[in-house]
Design a protein around this motif. Structure first.
Motif, short mmCIF file in Angstrom:
data_model
loop_
_atom_site.label_atom_id
_atom_site.label_comp_id
_atom_site.label_asym_id
_atom_site.label_seq_id
_atom_site.Cartn_x
_atom_site.Cartn_y
_atom_site.Cartn_z
N ASP A 50 0.77 -1.20 -0.06
CA ASP A 50 0.02 0.12 -0.17
C ASP A 50 0.96 1.17 0.00
OD1 ASP A 50 -2.38 -1.70 -0.07
OD2 ASP A 50 -2.38 -1.68 2.14
N ILE A 51 1.91 1.23 0.70
CA ILE A 51 2.88 2.49 0.84
C ILE A 51 3.39 2.69 -0.48
CG2 ILE A 51 4.82 3.58 1.85
CD1 ILE A 51 2.66 3.05 3.86
N ALA A 55 2.29 5.92 -3.45
CA ALA A 55 3.66 6.79 -3.53
C ALA A 55 3.77 6.85 -5.21
CB ALA A 55 5.00 6.38 -3.17
#
Length: 90
Positions: A50-51, A55
């Motif tokens: 998810d990170i 980004a």
């Protein structure tokens, strides 16, 4: 008096030229730039979580796609171009 400071931020891009080839040599007309963008988003989310997806996905866009030649240009942010490149070479 109120002092307002504004700063201009430059968004730095990378453009990745890609060529998609099929083993049978057929041209797939159903593959559009929105389908390619969806595949890239899904691949980034699976590989980088998810990170990484958050980004990378805000800056990814398919700028050019020609199904007859299989050539495409994908724009992405400079800081995440390796993640997008990784997903396009799988």
């Amino acid at each position: 008096q109120v002092l307002v400071l504004t700063s201009m931020v430059r968004f730095k891009n990378r453009y990745l030229l890609t060529e998609w080839r099929w083993h049978d040599g057929r041209v797939d007309e159903s593959l559009t730039d929105s389908v390619i963008l969806g595949i890239l988003r899904q691949c980034v989310a699976v590989n980088f979580g998810d990170i990484g997806a958050g980004a990378a996905l805000s800056s990814v866009a398919v700028k050019y796609w020609n199904p007859a030649t299989g050539l495409g240009v994908v724009r992405c942010g400079r800081d995440v171009h390796r993640e997008v490149w990784c997903c396009m070479t799988q």
